[in-house]
Design a protein around this motif. Structure first.
Motif, PDB file in Angstrom:
ATOM      1  N   LYS A   1       5.916  -0.674   3.924  1.00 46.13           N
ATOM      2  CA  LYS A   1       5.870  -0.881   2.102  1.00 46.13           C
ATOM      3  C   LYS A   1       3.914  -2.224   3.157  1.00 46.13           C
ATOM      4  CE  LYS A   1       6.918  -4.804  -0.646  1.00 46.13           C
ATOM      5  NZ  LYS A   1       7.773  -6.652  -0.590  1.00 46.13           N
TER       6      LYS A   1
ATOM      7  N   CYS B   1       1.016  -3.984   2.437  1.00 41.79           N
ATOM      8  CA  CYS B   1       0.322  -4.656   2.235  1.00 41.79           C
ATOM      9  C   CYS B   1      -0.863  -5.599   2.293  1.00 41.79           C
ATOM     10  CB  CYS B   1       1.102  -6.447   2.124  1.00 41.79           C
ATOM     11  SG  CYS B   1       2.839  -5.812   1.641  1.00 41.79           S
TER      12      CYS B   1
ATOM     13  N   ALA C   1      -3.521  -0.508   4.618  1.00 42.66           N
ATOM     14  CA  ALA C   1      -3.415   0.615   3.659  1.00 42.66           C
ATOM     15  C   ALA C   1      -4.093   1.759   4.996  1.00 42.66           C
ATOM     16  CB  ALA C   1      -3.496   0.622   2.542  1.00 42.66           C
TER      17      ALA C   1
ATOM     18  N   GLU D   1      -0.675  11.065  -0.781  1.00 41.60           N
ATOM     19  CA  GLU D   1      -0.069   9.793  -0.330  1.00 41.60           C
ATOM     20  C   GLU D   1      -0.609   9.202   0.985  1.00 41.60           C
ATOM     21  OE1 GLU D   1       3.876  11.142  -0.191  1.00 41.60           O
ATOM     22  OE2 GLU D   1       2.341  11.407  -0.779  1.00 41.60           O
TER      23      GLU D   1
ATOM     24  N   GLU E   1      -2.878   3.435  -0.935  1.00 43.27           N
ATOM     25  CA  GLU E   1      -3.541   2.225  -1.406  1.00 43.27           C
ATOM     26  C   GLU E   1      -2.753   0.983  -1.042  1.00 43.27           C
ATOM     27  OE1 GLU E   1      -0.633   2.930  -5.549  1.00 43.27           O
ATOM     28  OE2 GLU E   1      -2.351   4.879  -5.820  1.00 43.27           O
TER      29      GLU E   1
ATOM     30  N   TYR F   1      -1.826  -1.814  -1.983  1.00 46.28           N
ATOM     31  CA  TYR F   1      -0.120  -2.328  -2.458  1.00 46.28           C
ATOM     32  C   TYR F   1       0.886  -1.206  -2.944  1.00 46.28           C
ATOM     33  CZ  TYR F   1      -2.596  -6.646  -1.923  1.00 46.28           C
ATOM     34  OH  TYR F   1      -3.220  -7.404  -1.474  1.00 46.28           O
ATOM     35  N   CYS F   2       1.635  -0.711  -2.080  1.00 47.72           N
ATOM     36  CA  CYS F   2       2.471   0.201  -2.114  1.00 47.72           C
ATOM     37  C   CYS F   2       3.652   0.709  -1.520  1.00 47.72           C
ATOM     38  CB  CYS F   2       2.002   1.827  -2.139  1.00 47.72           C
ATOM     39  SG  CYS F   2       1.112   2.260  -0.281  1.00 47.72           S
ATOM     40  N   MET F   3       4.545   1.670  -0.859  1.00 42.34           N
ATOM     41  CA  MET F   3       6.067   1.973  -0.888  1.00 42.34           C
ATOM     42  C   MET F   3       5.647   3.417  -0.344  1.00 42.34           C
ATOM     43  SD  MET F   3       8.260  -0.148   0.991  1.00 42.34           S
ATOM     44  CE  MET F   3       9.966   0.887   1.542  1.00 42.34           C
ATOM     45  N   ILE F   4       5.519   3.278   0.840  1.00 43.93           N
ATOM     46  CA  ILE F   4       6.058   5.372   1.475  1.00 43.93           C
ATOM     47  C   ILE F   4       6.697   4.568   2.167  1.00 43.93           C
ATOM     48  CG2 ILE F   4       4.804   6.459   3.275  1.00 43.93           C
ATOM     49  CD1 ILE F   4       2.885   5.754   1.506  1.00 43.93           C
TER      50      ILE F   4
ATOM     51  N   ASN G   1       2.691  12.874  -7.415  1.00 44.58           N
ATOM     52  CA  ASN G   1       3.441  11.256  -7.270  1.00 44.58           C
ATOM     53  C   ASN G   1       4.466  11.168  -6.470  1.00 44.58           C
ATOM     54  OD1 ASN G   1       4.355   9.379  -8.192  1.00 44.58           O
ATOM     55  ND2 ASN G   1       4.312   9.264 -10.263  1.00 44.58           N
TER      56      ASN G   1
END
Length: 307
Positions: free
Chosen positions: A181, A183, A188, A207, A212, A214-217, A282
């Motif tokens: 996650k 944040c 990032a 990705e 980004e 704020y994202c989830m990898i 995506n």
């Protein structure tokens, strides 16, 4: 003929090995072909040079992952040792040595390179059989306990071929906890820098090029890489190798998700669809490994019926 006592030796725990030749060298490690002084069996020894505590922690984590991942399509570790103390010749604070099996057939990348010269395509059946085993190996990472892992550098150069033509996933140096996650911009950037250091560009998920804030990898970074591996098994190179060789932006090409196939392809549309199924720019549209395995079985059945 030199005296055997003048040979370079490596001591790992209670065993002594004679170094026969250098097999490979990377930014973080070297791999030597060695012979056990007692049994005369042949092994590969990976030596990771650590320049500080952080490096040593990463190297020891790699050793830990060998212990966690027990699967016929993932390389096993026979022994390992931490050699503490500075080595002025290597400018290191410590070294981690890992004893691995040696596969004389080499990597999938070297086989594809040889085939490329002769334009010698593998049959659909052989490709899919081998690919299915690679997927089963990847599933072992994604099902790891206590939490799923990602290989993060799946590519043809990191897949060995055993004597019975089974693919063996190697190099656990880039393995990481799969679900991250992110944040904030500093996190990032940190992940992006790590990816650029450890994940090969032509196989790197979009990705990870532009993380980004704020994202989830998750483990689906590996699914993108698997799509590139399957493409390479068909056409000798990743779909992004040509972009890289031209000096164009691999990041832009990956993010655009525009994949093309050679006009004179010897493979049917089902294999192309399987590749495109994995190469979704995506990550949220990308399947998990279970769906990839299921779809691969479907393609195999379709090809068998048509045959």
């Amino acid at each position: 003929m030199g005296c055997i006592c003048s040979r370079e030796t490596v001591q790992i725990n209670s065993r002594k090995y004679y170094v026969r030749e250098r097999l490979g060298e990377g930014g973080f490690s070297t791999v030597d072909l060695v012979e056990d002084a007692h049994s005369h069996k042949i092994y590969a020894v990976k030596k990771i040079i650590c320049h500080g505590e952080a490096d040593q922690k990463v190297a020891m984590k790699e050793v830990e992952y060998y212990g966690l991942l027990k699967h016929p399509n993932v390389i096993e570790c026979f022994d390992s040792a931490l050699k503490a103390g500075p080595n002025p010749f290597l400018n290191s604070t410590s070294e981690v040595m890992i004893v691995l099996p040696y596969y004389k057939s080499g990597t999938l990348a070297s086989e594809l390179e040889r085939r490329s010269v002769r334009r010698e395509y593998m049959s659909s059946a052989e490709i899919l059989s081998m690919f299915l085993q690679i997927c089963e190996g990847v599933k072992a990472f994604h099902e790891a306990k206590p939490e799923p892992l990602s290989h993060r550098d799946l590519k043809t150069a990191n897949i060995l071929i055993s004597g019975d033509r089974s693919p063996i996933i190697m190099d656990l140096g880039s393995v990481a906890v799969a679900r991250v996650k992110v944040c904030g911009s500093s996190e990032a950037q940190q992940l992006q820098d790590l990816a650029s250091e450890r994940c090969s560009m032509s196989y790197r998920a979009p990705e990870l090029f532009n993380v980004e804030s704020y994202c989830m990898i998750d483990e689906r970074t590996d699914i993108w890489s698997l799509g590139c591996v399957l493409y390479a098994m068909c056409y000798f190179k990743s779909p992004f190798d040509a972009v890289y060789e031209r000096g164009d932006s691999v990041a832009l090409a990956a993010i655009s998700g525009n994949i093309t196939f050679p006009e004179s392809s010897p493979y049917n549309s089902e294999i192309h669809e399987l590749i495109l199924y994995m190469l979704k720019a995506n990550p949220m549209e990308r399947p998990y490994i279970y769906s990839v395995i299921e779809k691969t079985h479907d393609v195999i059945s379709t090809i068998e019926v048509k045959a």
